[in-house]
Design a protein around this motif. Structure first.
Motif, PDB file in Angstrom:
ATOM      1  N   GLY A 121       7.598  28.551 -28.150  1.00 14.36           N
ATOM      2  CA  GLY A 121       7.270  29.477 -27.076  1.00 14.36           C
ATOM      3  C   GLY A 121       8.411  29.706 -26.115  1.00 14.36           C
ATOM      4  O   GLY A 121       9.244  28.821 -25.884  1.00 14.36           O
ATOM      5  N   ASP A 122       8.452  30.919 -25.537  1.00 17.72           N
ATOM      6  CA  ASP A 122       9.562  31.255 -24.649  1.00 17.72           C
ATOM      7  C   ASP A 122       9.523  30.467 -23.344  1.00 17.72           C
ATOM      8  O   ASP A 122      10.526  30.361 -22.646  1.00 17.72           O
ATOM      9  N   GLY A 123       8.377  29.883 -23.017  1.00 21.53           N
ATOM     10  CA  GLY A 123       8.294  29.053 -21.830  1.00 21.53           C
ATOM     11  C   GLY A 123       9.131  27.782 -21.920  1.00 21.53           C
ATOM     12  O   GLY A 123       9.439  27.165 -20.895  1.00 21.53           O
ATOM     13  N   LYS A 124       9.503  27.402 -23.134  1.00 24.96           N
ATOM     14  CA  LYS A 124      10.338  26.212 -23.322  1.00 24.96           C
ATOM     15  C   LYS A 124      11.813  26.564 -23.524  1.00 24.96           C
ATOM     16  O   LYS A 124      12.645  25.660 -23.646  1.00 24.96           O
ATOM     17  N   LEU A 142       8.326  13.839 -30.365  1.00 26.36           N
ATOM     18  CA  LEU A 142       8.545  14.161 -28.961  1.00 26.36           C
ATOM     19  C   LEU A 142       8.238  15.626 -28.682  1.00 26.36           C
ATOM     20  O   LEU A 142       8.521  16.501 -29.507  1.00 26.36           O
ATOM     21  N   GLY A 143       7.698  15.881 -27.508  1.00 27.48           N
ATOM     22  CA  GLY A 143       7.693  17.214 -26.934  1.00 27.48           C
ATOM     23  C   GLY A 143       8.681  17.216 -25.783  1.00 27.48           C
ATOM     24  O   GLY A 143       9.434  16.258 -25.578  1.00 27.48           O
ATOM     25  N   ILE A 144       8.679  18.275 -25.003  1.00 28.63           N
ATOM     26  CA  ILE A 144       9.551  18.342 -23.827  1.00 28.63           C
ATOM     27  C   ILE A 144       8.804  19.055 -22.714  1.00 28.63           C
ATOM     28  O   ILE A 144       8.175  20.095 -22.934  1.00 28.63           O
ATOM     29  N   GLY A 145       8.824  18.468 -21.522  1.00 25.52           N
ATOM     30  CA  GLY A 145       8.143  19.062 -20.376  1.00 25.52           C
ATOM     31  C   GLY A 145       9.055  19.995 -19.602  1.00 25.52           C
ATOM     32  O   GLY A 145      10.269  20.059 -19.847  1.00 25.52           O
ATOM     33  N   GLU A 146       8.481  20.689 -18.652  1.00 26.64           N
ATOM     34  CA  GLU A 146       9.253  21.654 -17.870  1.00 26.64           C
ATOM     35  C   GLU A 146      10.340  20.985 -17.033  1.00 26.64           C
ATOM     36  O   GLU A 146      11.337  21.612 -16.687  1.00 26.64           O
ATOM     37  N   THR A 147      10.144  19.706 -16.708  1.00 26.94           N
ATOM     38  CA  THR A 147      11.182  18.978 -15.979  1.00 26.94           C
ATOM     39  C   THR A 147      12.255  18.425 -16.922  1.00 26.94           C
ATOM     40  O   THR A 147      13.190  17.762 -16.466  1.00 26.94           O
ATOM     41  N   ILE A 177      11.021  13.629 -21.650  1.00 26.87           N
ATOM     42  CA  ILE A 177      10.442  13.161 -22.908  1.00 26.87           C
ATOM     43  C   ILE A 177       9.582  11.963 -22.542  1.00 26.87           C
ATOM     44  O   ILE A 177       9.965  11.142 -21.725  1.00 26.87           O
ATOM     45  N   GLY A 178       8.385  11.865 -23.128  1.00 26.44           N
ATOM     46  CA  GLY A 178       7.391  10.987 -22.545  1.00 26.44           C
ATOM     47  C   GLY A 178       7.118  11.505 -21.151  1.00 26.44           C
ATOM     48  O   GLY A 178       7.122  12.720 -20.901  1.00 26.44           O
ATOM     49  N   PHE A 179       6.888  10.592 -20.217  1.00 22.35           N
ATOM     50  CA  PHE A 179       6.773  10.982 -18.812  1.00 22.35           C
ATOM     51  C   PHE A 179       7.997  10.501 -18.039  1.00 22.35           C
ATOM     52  O   PHE A 179       7.889  10.068 -16.886  1.00 22.35           O
ATOM     53  N   ASN A 180       9.162  10.577 -18.664  1.00 25.28           N
ATOM     54  CA  ASN A 180      10.387  10.143 -18.009  1.00 25.28           C
ATOM     55  C   ASN A 180      10.900  11.256 -17.098  1.00 25.28           C
ATOM     56  O   ASN A 180      11.776  12.044 -17.449  1.00 25.28           O
ATOM     57  N   GLU A 181      10.297  11.291 -15.912  1.00 21.57           N
ATOM     58  CA  GLU A 181      10.605  12.330 -14.936  1.00 21.57           C
ATOM     59  C   GLU A 181      12.003  12.108 -14.343  1.00 21.57           C
ATOM     60  O   GLU A 181      12.527  10.988 -14.344  1.00 21.57           O
ATOM     61  N   PRO A 182      12.606  13.169 -13.797  1.00 23.48           N
ATOM     62  CA  PRO A 182      13.927  13.012 -13.197  1.00 23.48           C
ATOM     63  C   PRO A 182      13.855  12.235 -11.880  1.00 23.48           C
ATOM     64  O   PRO A 182      12.942  12.465 -11.087  1.00 23.48           O
TER      65      PRO A 182
END
Length: 247
Positions: free
Chosen positions: A200-203, A131-136, A139-144
């Motif tokens: 990275g600090d962006g995460k 898994l990675g993690i997006g800015e939202t 995980i995957g494209f499980n958006e809020p």
């Protein structure tokens, strides 16, 4: 949950690749859940190097990718199917029929999602899910918001995600597809082991939210805290806020 903080991003990538390689070597018929993104490119490069060195055999491995853009055929350079071929599948000896990516141009997308779930079950389930993690916080494209019992489905992509992913689309968020197919949070949690990697600090802020914040469908990554076999690998930059709050 095991949290590993490394001194550099390269060390984080190496730790992650070694965990995946160990899963392949130690399991007679390994089933991997795979992810995409810049972080994963470095991990896949290390796995390819191990394969080319003759120390890692993918011939018995099956894989299922987390997601795919709706409307992009496998031949599209921005599709995740193309990404996986470029960064992993074309360079290792995993049989083509065992490398699964959702079909973003299926005539019936709901049927494709059901088929994908059935294929995962038929494989015996995912052993290790990368898994990675997006800015939202996805995980995957499980958006809020994404329910923690959600299954593979079609989802609208958040504007934040489309902006984050626009680098592959000429830095134009409007060119990023509006929808994607994604494994659900519930699907992900059924993997026997989860491996989340961020650098990275962006995460840093979203990692702190995922690990320290309220468990919420608004940050789907918080669901990993319900799993009993999770490893999170971070470099010091990604871990900076989490470590500060923790200490």
């Amino acid at each position: 949950m095991k949290i590993i903080v490394t001194d550099s991003s390269d060390q984080a990538f190496t730790r992650a690749a070694d965990m995946i390689a160990d899963e392949i070597r130690s399991t007679p018929t390994p089933v991997l859940g795979l992810a995409t993104g810049r972080t994963m490119e470095s991990i896949y490069r290390l796995l390819v190097q191990q394969h080319e060195a003759g120390t890692l055999d993918f011939s018995g491995t099956t894989s299922f990718n987390l997601d795919e853009y709706v409307g992009l055929p496998p031949t599209d350079p921005n599709s995740y199917n193309h990404y996986m071929r470029e960064h992993l599948f074309a360079h290792v000896n995993m049989p083509a029929g065992r490398a699964h990516v959702p079909d973003g141009v299926a005539a019936d997308l709901d049927a494709e999602c059901a088929r994908y779930e059935a294929a995962i079950r038929a494989s015996g389930g995912i052993g290790l899910q990368l898994l990675g993690i997006g800015e939202t916080g996805h995980i995957g494209f499980n958006e809020p918001p994404s329910a923690f019992d959600s299954r593979t489905r079609v989802v609208p992509l958040d504007d934040v995600t489309r902006r984050q992913n626009s680098g592959m689309f000429g830095n134009d968020p409007e060119r990023v597809p509006e929808r994607a197919l994604t494994m659900g949070v519930g699907t992900i949690l059924e993997a026997r082991q989860l491996l989340l990697v961020a650098v990275g600090d962006g995460k840093a802020a979203i990692i702190n939210d995922a690990l320290n914040g309220p468990i919420s469908a608004d940050v789907s990554a918080t669901a990993i805290r319900f799993h009993d076999n999770v490893t999170v690998i971070l470099d010091r930059d990604a871990a900076s806020i989490w470590a500060q709050k923790r200490g």
